[in-house]
Write a protein that holds these residues in place. Structure first.
Motif, PDB file in Angstrom:
ATOM      1  N   ARG A  89     -26.199   9.473  41.969  1.00 23.66           N
ATOM      2  CA  ARG A  89     -25.506   9.167  40.712  1.00 23.66           C
ATOM      3  C   ARG A  89     -26.461   9.168  39.523  1.00 23.66           C
ATOM      4  N   SER A  90     -27.649   8.671  39.709  1.00 23.60           N
ATOM      5  CA  SER A  90     -28.589   8.561  38.585  1.00 23.60           C
ATOM      6  C   SER A  90     -28.985   9.919  38.026  1.00 23.60           C
ATOM      7  N   ALA A  91     -28.739  10.975  38.778  1.00 23.24           N
ATOM      8  CA  ALA A  91     -29.068  12.330  38.314  1.00 23.24           C
ATOM      9  C   ALA A  91     -27.823  13.141  37.962  1.00 23.24           C
ATOM     10  N   ASN A  92     -26.654  12.482  37.930  1.00 25.81           N
ATOM     11  CA  ASN A  92     -25.407  13.192  37.675  1.00 25.81           C
ATOM     12  C   ASN A  92     -25.311  13.610  36.213  1.00 25.81           C
ATOM     13  N   SER A 122     -14.486  23.491  28.524  1.00 21.12           N
ATOM     14  CA  SER A 122     -15.410  22.752  29.374  1.00 21.12           C
ATOM     15  C   SER A 122     -15.671  21.409  28.709  1.00 21.12           C
ATOM     16  N   ALA A 123     -15.014  20.377  29.220  1.00 22.02           N
ATOM     17  CA  ALA A 123     -15.070  19.058  28.581  1.00 22.02           C
ATOM     18  C   ALA A 123     -16.499  18.573  28.369  1.00 22.02           C
ATOM     19  N   LEU A 124     -17.369  18.773  29.358  1.00 22.06           N
ATOM     20  CA  LEU A 124     -18.747  18.289  29.249  1.00 22.06           C
ATOM     21  C   LEU A 124     -19.501  18.982  28.120  1.00 22.06           C
ATOM     22  N   GLU A 125     -19.188  20.235  27.861  1.00 27.34           N
ATOM     23  CA  GLU A 125     -19.869  20.975  26.809  1.00 27.34           C
ATOM     24  C   GLU A 125     -19.255  20.743  25.437  1.00 27.34           C
ATOM     25  N   GLU A 126     -18.214  19.942  25.379  1.00 27.03           N
ATOM     26  CA  GLU A 126     -17.512  19.725  24.110  1.00 27.03           C
ATOM     27  C   GLU A 126     -17.454  18.241  23.750  1.00 27.03           C
ATOM     28  N   ARG A 171      -2.357  11.449  49.790  1.00 30.48           N
ATOM     29  CA  ARG A 171      -3.215  10.262  49.728  1.00 30.48           C
ATOM     30  C   ARG A 171      -4.664  10.698  49.549  1.00 30.48           C
ATOM     31  N   LEU A 172      -5.404   9.840  48.891  1.00 33.62           N
ATOM     32  CA  LEU A 172      -6.819  10.089  48.632  1.00 33.62           C
ATOM     33  C   LEU A 172      -7.589  10.068  49.946  1.00 33.62           C
ATOM     34  N   VAL A 173      -8.386  11.121  50.177  1.00 31.65           N
ATOM     35  CA  VAL A 173      -9.176  11.165  51.406  1.00 31.65           C
ATOM     36  C   VAL A 173     -10.677  11.255  51.146  1.00 31.65           C
ATOM     37  N   ARG A 174     -11.089  11.753  49.983  1.00 34.18           N
ATOM     38  CA  ARG A 174     -12.521  11.864  49.668  1.00 34.18           C
ATOM     39  C   ARG A 174     -12.734  11.795  48.157  1.00 34.18           C
ATOM     40  N   LEU A 175     -13.909  11.302  47.779  1.00 31.16           N
ATOM     41  CA  LEU A 175     -14.342  11.333  46.384  1.00 31.16           C
ATOM     42  C   LEU A 175     -15.839  11.602  46.394  1.00 31.16           C
ATOM     43  N   TYR A 176     -16.262  12.541  45.593  1.00 31.18           N
ATOM     44  CA  TYR A 176     -17.689  12.813  45.426  1.00 31.18           C
ATOM     45  C   TYR A 176     -17.924  13.009  43.936  1.00 31.18           C
ATOM     46  N   HIS A 177     -18.604  12.074  43.344  1.00 30.28           N
ATOM     47  CA  HIS A 177     -18.859  12.040  41.901  1.00 30.28           C
ATOM     48  C   HIS A 177     -17.542  12.135  41.124  1.00 30.28           C
ATOM     49  N   LEU A 222     -25.009  11.243  32.772  1.00 28.11           N
ATOM     50  CA  LEU A 222     -26.176  11.289  31.888  1.00 28.11           C
ATOM     51  C   LEU A 222     -25.797  11.798  30.496  1.00 28.11           C
ATOM     52  N   THR A 223     -24.944  12.811  30.451  1.00 25.67           N
ATOM     53  CA  THR A 223     -24.499  13.355  29.164  1.00 25.67           C
ATOM     54  C   THR A 223     -23.663  12.342  28.405  1.00 25.67           C
TER      55      THR A 223
END
Length: 182
Positions: free
Chosen positions: A111-114, A28-32, A61-67, A118-119
């Motif tokens: 985004r400000s709460a992502n 888990s990249a965020l935890e490491e 092709r790219l159709v959506r991005l969320y965070h 934040l990490t």
């Protein structure tokens, strides 16, 4: 046929950042991200543009991005569903990628709460918006990212960093957008 990938949205289009190989111990990249584990989760994901470089030649092709989550669709599926289309290697296609990134990440109200961003900011004490100023030429942003990676001891031979092949075409339309919304 869809492909869902986790991207490193802190690296904006048209910048292509791609680690050459995943760290075998990262679960888990965020935890490491901490020093106690050698920061092995730091910069562990490809940027949105890097995934575009990999998937477009394969008919997606790219159709959506969320965070940090990107969704690519096979061209025939995207056409059948009536998803917006961009043709070839032109500014409209580059604009679409940038617009999806702006709407799905950079200007996203939550985004400000992502937790990921934040990490990263708390761990590395860096303002990643510096990489996102569309008024700054991609070459200068590449230098900022390369200096950041060097500062954190990420070996130059462990990643690929370049401007996506469509880099110069989408910048003019959004050049007057402020870095931080007013």
């Amino acid at each position: 046929r869809f492909v869902h990938v986790e991207v490193h949205s802190l690296v904006p289009p048209p910048i292509s950042y791609r680690p050459r190989r995943p760290h075998p111990e990262v679960r888990s990249a965020l935890e490491e991200l901490g020093a106690e584990v050698g920061r092995r989760g730091h910069m562990a994901h490809c940027s949105l543009s890097a995934f575009e470089e990999l998937l477009e030649p394969r008919g997606y092709r790219l159709v959506r991005l969320y965070h940090f989550d990107a969704l690519f669709a096979a061209t025939e599926v995207a056409d059948a569903l009536g998803l917006p289309q961009a043709q070839g290697n032109n500014s409209r296609e580059a604009d679409r990628s940038l617009e999806l990134w702006l709407g799905g990440f950079f200007c996203q109200p939550l985004r400000s709460a992502n937790l990921v961003e934040l990490t990263y900011e708390a761990t590395f004490l860096y303002d990643y918006r510096r990489w996102s100023d569309v008024a700054t030429p991609p070459a200068e942003r590449l230098q900022l990212i390369a200096a950041y990676l060097a500062h954190w001891g990420i070996s130059r031979d462990s990643y690929r960093l370049a401007a996506h092949r469509r880099s110069g075409r989408s910048r003019n339309r959004l050049a007057n957008m402020p870095l931080v919304p007013e």
